[in-house]
Design a protein around this motif. Structure first.
Motif, short mmCIF file in Angstrom:
data_model
loop_
_atom_site.label_atom_id
_atom_site.label_comp_id
_atom_site.label_asym_id
_atom_site.label_seq_id
_atom_site.Cartn_x
_atom_site.Cartn_y
_atom_site.Cartn_z
N TYR A 225 5.14 -8.61 -46.93
CA TYR A 225 6.60 -8.74 -46.97
C TYR A 225 7.05 -10.12 -46.49
O TYR A 225 7.78 -10.26 -45.52
N GLN A 226 6.56 -11.13 -47.18
CA GLN A 226 6.88 -12.51 -46.86
C GLN A 226 7.28 -13.22 -48.13
O GLN A 226 6.79 -12.87 -49.19
N GLY B 115 13.41 -13.17 -46.38
CA GLY B 115 14.72 -13.54 -46.93
C GLY B 115 15.82 -13.14 -45.97
O GLY B 115 16.70 -13.92 -45.63
N ALA B 116 15.78 -11.90 -45.53
CA ALA B 116 16.70 -11.40 -44.50
C ALA B 116 15.89 -10.49 -43.59
O ALA B 116 15.08 -9.69 -44.05
N ALA B 117 16.10 -10.65 -42.30
CA ALA B 117 15.33 -9.87 -41.32
C ALA B 117 15.79 -8.41 -41.36
O ALA B 117 16.94 -8.11 -41.70
N PRO B 118 14.90 -7.47 -41.02
CA PRO B 118 15.27 -6.05 -41.01
C PRO B 118 16.52 -5.76 -40.18
O PRO B 118 17.35 -4.93 -40.56
N GLU C 57 8.46 -6.15 -36.27
CA GLU C 57 7.63 -6.88 -37.22
C GLU C 57 8.40 -8.07 -37.78
O GLU C 57 9.60 -7.96 -38.05
N ASP C 58 7.69 -9.17 -37.96
CA ASP C 58 8.32 -10.36 -38.53
C ASP C 58 8.15 -10.31 -40.05
O ASP C 58 7.28 -10.98 -40.62
N GLY D 10 10.28 -4.84 -45.90
CA GLY D 10 9.14 -4.34 -45.15
C GLY D 10 9.30 -2.91 -44.67
O GLY D 10 8.32 -2.28 -44.26
N PHE D 11 10.53 -2.39 -44.74
CA PHE D 11 10.69 -0.97 -44.37
C PHE D 11 9.90 -0.07 -45.32
O PHE D 11 9.58 1.08 -45.00
#
Lengths: 292, 292
Positions: free
Chosen positions: A229-230, A233-236, A275-276, A281-282
């Motif tokens: 998940y890289q 774009g926008a953090a969770p 997580e970064d 990434g969810f």
């Protein structure tokens, strides 16, 4: 045109750059001043405070993280609202609660200026490529002035959602929710397929070249298929805030939204795990819960 | 080529017509014989039983409602499997459990014939316009023979999912689930927007010309926006069966699928209400639950 741009995160910096490249006279402000350096090199003036940034500006754009940051930018210490010229327009791009823009629009009106809600859809790459989708809602005359300026930022013309600035934010919230639903749907489908013996990548390729042949499925689906998940774009945490706003709006208007609740919980778990990763990434929660 | 087509519902009739128009010598069978009349007028031979239909056929297509119907067609009284010629190919188009096609493929192999799973994506209109998306999985040689024949039915070439016939059905189930998720997502978004003061139609038009500019969002979204779920492409009971198969597969492979559970329950409520609507009519549960 003299334009101020306040909030130079990934999105704001790209949008401000496009305004500058279109020949506008730009003054920028960011809470962390160092982020203004690239724009200064391109010819923007850097202001020390929000109030200073909007001096003489016909249009002030804002693009910040959340409702509190927007409120502070407008009416906090050194806030720009009292300094905004009579008849000037605040193009409020942040994803905030509809009621936040409604309340701020009333405050602007009392000061003789206008707030037009102008949320945008697209990742930072889309912002950089001037391929955002834009919507706008608010005062009619202000929207007319704003329309040609917004065209520099996006593909197509900004879609007008009428005089209520909150309406534009409702659309923005609906859109982020629908993106989240597409991600969760792909996560469940790809995980089921993988555990049934198929390759995630082939499933992804089939659907995104046939029924779901669409940039949002292709771009987010690639992250879900690869389980990587890289880039972020926008953090969770950012999009979790958006889904919280969706659920707040749903509660206010008494709308059961079972999908939105699930997406919010998936984002909460992802924020809790620190997580970064990109917010998509969810989707990893679905794979994990299936033992992958 | 001598081809048999068994199962002349909305989908089957359209597909059989395209095979006939492509110049194949077609024999058709349907449990309710009257449905074969239009194809007979176009030049097809009508068979009285499944077994009779496949006499001398190089390829036998089947397109029936569910696993039980497919099993009966193959191995029930007058079933076609014992009558299928050595080396002939059964193109199994129905949406059935992956294991049903796997088991039947083994039975075919024992009789010296081949079952290739060839599920299709698309509404009856897409079938009529030869714009289905096709996938296939099964014996390699049989797929080679089948490929040019399938091209008459769809857009693009059939995507090959390898030697396990069940894999094609997994993809089909994933696709119907993802369509259901898109419908539920639109239903929640449009309902939230409406109760926040926006027009469902404008929300629909914005999203289906920007982020979700895609035939499946346009076609199902129109029904959801208008809250008028006609014409009936597939009845709720049919797609509820598909979602049941999704959940069966998820249980077998231990995959939690929260979205799939919601869609299944929405479809169950719609079947229970006995409404004569397209399956997308399950979106109405969202509007109803919000008091609309």
């Amino acid at each position: 045109m003299k334009i101020a741009f306040l909030g130079l995160g990934n999105m704001g910096e790209a949008m401000a750059t496009n305004l500058l490249n279109a020949g506008h006279e730009l003054t920028v402000y960011n809470r962390t001043a160092s982020k203004a350096a690239p724009l200064e090199k391109l010819g923007a003036t850097v202001a020390a405070t929000p109030a200073q940034a909007v001096q003489d500006a016909a249009i002030a754009f804002s693009m910040v993280t959340d409702d509190a940051a927007l409120q502070a930018l407008c009416t906090g210490p050194y806030g720009f609202l009292p300094a905004l010229a009579q008849g000037a327009i605040h193009a409020s791009c942040s994803t905030v609660a509809p009621d936040t823009n409604r309340r701020l629009a009333e405050e602007h009106a009392r000061h003789g200026s206008h707030l037009v809600a102008t949320p945008v859809f697209g990742k930072p790459e889309a912002a950089a490529a001037a391929k955002l989708w834009l919507v706008m809602a608010g005062d009619e005359g202000a929207k007319q002035t704003l329309r040609p300026v917004l065209e520099v930022l996006g593909q197509g013309s900004a879609q007008d959602f009428g005089p209520d600035p909150g309406a534009a934010n409702v659309i923005k919230l609906c859109g982020n929710f629908m993106l989240g639903a597409a991600i969760q749907a792909m996560a469940e489908a790809f995980t089921l397929a993988q555990k049934s013996g198929l390759e995630r990548q082939q499933v992804y390729e089939f659907f995104t070249t046939t029924l779901f042949n669409l940039p949002v499925y292709k771009s987010y689906g690639k992250l879900v298929a690869e389980r990587h998940y890289q880039p972020v774009g926008a953090a969770p945490a950012i999009i979790r805030k958006d889904l919280r706003l969706v659920l707040d709006e749903a509660r206010t208007h008494v709308v059961p939204m079972p999908f939105a609740n699930i997406i919010f919980d998936q984002l909460s778990a992802t924020v809790a795990k620190k997580e970064d990763v990109d917010w998509a990434g969810f989707a990893e929660r679905v794979a994990e819960n299936a033992g992958l």
